[in-house]
Design a protein around this motif. Structure first.
Motif, mmCIF file in Angstrom:
data_model
loop_
_atom_site.group_PDB
_atom_site.id
_atom_site.type_symbol
_atom_site.label_atom_id
_atom_site.label_comp_id
_atom_site.label_asym_id
_atom_site.label_seq_id
_atom_site.Cartn_x
_atom_site.Cartn_y
_atom_site.Cartn_z
ATOM 1 N N ASP A 2 0.848 -1.231 0.075
ATOM 2 C CA ASP A 2 -0.062 0.112 -0.021
ATOM 3 C C ASP A 2 0.708 1.203 -0.071
ATOM 4 O O ASP A 2 1.268 1.636 0.990
ATOM 5 C CB ASP A 2 -0.875 -0.223 1.176
ATOM 6 C CG ASP A 2 -2.031 0.928 1.168
ATOM 7 O OD1 ASP A 2 -2.512 1.165 0.272
ATOM 8 O OD2 ASP A 2 -2.407 1.445 2.450
ATOM 9 N N ASN A 11 -3.700 5.307 -3.196
ATOM 10 C CA ASN A 11 -4.981 6.452 -3.115
ATOM 11 C C ASN A 11 -4.373 7.840 -3.326
ATOM 12 O O ASN A 11 -3.184 8.027 -3.375
ATOM 13 C CB ASN A 11 -5.647 6.031 -1.674
ATOM 14 C CG ASN A 11 -4.548 6.443 -0.710
ATOM 15 O OD1 ASN A 11 -3.984 7.323 -0.477
ATOM 16 N ND2 ASN A 11 -4.863 5.670 0.430
ATOM 17 N N ARG A 51 -8.315 2.322 10.606
ATOM 18 C CA ARG A 51 -9.327 3.436 10.835
ATOM 19 C C ARG A 51 -10.513 3.204 11.591
ATOM 20 O O ARG A 51 -10.891 4.003 12.294
ATOM 21 C CB ARG A 51 -9.812 4.153 9.438
ATOM 22 C CG ARG A 51 -8.411 4.908 8.809
ATOM 23 C CD ARG A 51 -8.972 5.690 7.485
ATOM 24 N NE ARG A 51 -7.832 5.884 6.786
ATOM 25 C CZ ARG A 51 -8.053 6.694 5.731
ATOM 26 N NH1 ARG A 51 -9.165 7.337 5.479
ATOM 27 N NH2 ARG A 51 -6.975 6.807 5.027
ATOM 28 N N SER A 84 -5.779 -0.123 5.360
ATOM 29 C CA SER A 84 -5.754 0.359 6.550
ATOM 30 C C SER A 84 -4.755 -0.410 7.652
ATOM 31 O O SER A 84 -5.334 -0.329 8.919
ATOM 32 C CB SER A 84 -6.800 1.243 7.101
ATOM 33 O OG SER A 84 -6.611 2.029 8.143
ATOM 34 N N ARG A 112 -2.065 -1.399 10.116
ATOM 35 C CA ARG A 112 -1.073 -0.643 10.971
ATOM 36 C C ARG A 112 0.034 -1.378 11.526
ATOM 37 O O ARG A 112 1.033 -0.764 12.007
ATOM 38 C CB ARG A 112 -1.728 -0.093 12.198
ATOM 39 C CG ARG A 112 -3.123 1.101 11.700
ATOM 40 C CD ARG A 112 -2.332 2.187 11.107
ATOM 41 N NE ARG A 112 -3.351 2.960 10.132
ATOM 42 C CZ ARG A 112 -4.087 3.625 10.592
ATOM 43 N NH1 ARG A 112 -4.510 3.762 11.644
ATOM 44 N NH2 ARG A 112 -5.111 4.428 9.894
HETATM 45 O O1 G3P Z 1 -5.233 2.744 0.742
HETATM 46 C C1 G3P Z 1 -6.026 2.696 1.804
HETATM 47 C C2 G3P Z 1 -5.839 2.553 3.078
HETATM 48 O O2 G3P Z 1 -4.623 1.196 3.230
HETATM 49 C C3 G3P Z 1 -5.372 3.741 4.032
HETATM 50 O O3 G3P Z 1 -4.563 3.292 5.079
HETATM 51 O O4 G3P Z 1 -3.434 4.051 6.998
HETATM 52 O O5 G3P Z 1 -4.480 5.845 5.651
HETATM 53 O O6 G3P Z 1 -5.721 4.554 7.054
HETATM 54 P P1 G3P Z 1 -4.399 4.475 6.200
#
Ligand code: G3P
Length: 216
Positions: free
Chosen positions: A6, A28, A132, A165, A167
């Motif tokens: 990512d 993104n 998130r 997302s 972590r």
């Molecule tokens: O690509 C989308 C997602 O993985 C974003 O993660 O760390 O910005 O919540 P984050």
């Protein structure tokens, strides 16, 4: 479970791809902004590094405009997946892109109901954001589990689930344990997954002992 990276930083993608552990990339708008480069240039370069699905996100708000934005991106390479933010317009765009043979990744999924709707609209992938959810005191992994159960119970759904997302390494391992299809993992977390103090001390001990072995 498959692993994607990512990020939109090509040096990170190249390094992790050379390790043989990833088979796809997600980006993104925030990650593209962090790269400091032009969107199309980054996406094109990623297609020369990784031979697997590469998500590029549309930012238009109207379904037809999303489709128009998606077309030149999808034309860059057959591996391009169009990432669509989840909402009513996004679902409409997903349906239209699916009809055109454009693969989609419906993102910003925070409930099983949203994931089900995205699957019904023809999404190739859905991206529930577990970190998130954890951030606001909800159990992100429970959402992944719920979506896995719902998709497994419905033979008409072929949509794959991307745990996003992420972590920390525990997120990756737990996503694998509950049967998630894919985890898209930031570079930093992949580096954390490499480490174990016993591996480090074990290598140091082998090196020390090897130095004492007669060589002639
Ligand atoms: O690509 C989308 C997602 O993985 C974003 O993660 O760390 O910005 O919540 P984050």
């Amino acid at each position: 479970m498959k692993l994607f990276i990512d990020t939109a930083i090509v040096d990170e993608i190249r390094e992790v791809n050379d390790m043989g552990v990833i088979c796809g990339v997600t980006t993104n708008p925030s990650l593209i902004a962090k790269s400091g480069r032009k969107f199309e240039d980054v996406v094109k370069e990623i297609t020369t590094i990784v031979d697997g699905p590469i998500s590029a996100e549309v930012t238009a708000k109207d379904p037809d405009e999303m489709v128009e934005q998606a077309k030149p991106l999808a034309a860059i390479h057959p591996n391009i997946i169009i990432k669509i933010p989840f909402n009513k317009e996004g679902l409409m765009a997903c349906k239209k892109m699916t009809a055109l043979g454009i693969k989609t990744n419906v993102t910003l999924i925070f409930s099983a109901a949203q994931a089900l709707l995205a699957a019904k609209a023809g999404a190739t992938y859905v991206s529930p954001f577990l970190g998130r959810l954890d951030d606001i005191g909800r159990d992100g992994m429970m959402l992944i589990e719920e979506i896995v159960d719902i998709f497994d119970a419905d033979p008409t759904i072929n949509t794959e689930i991307i745990a996003a997302s992420i972590r920390n390494p525990i997120h990756v391992i737990d996503a694998a344990r509950v049967g998630c299809d894919i985890a898209t993992v930031p570079y930093k977390v992949i580096m954390q997954m490499l480490n174990h103090p016993l591996t480090t001390s074990g290598i140091a001990q082998f090196d020390k002992d090897w130095a004492t072995v007669p060589k002639n």
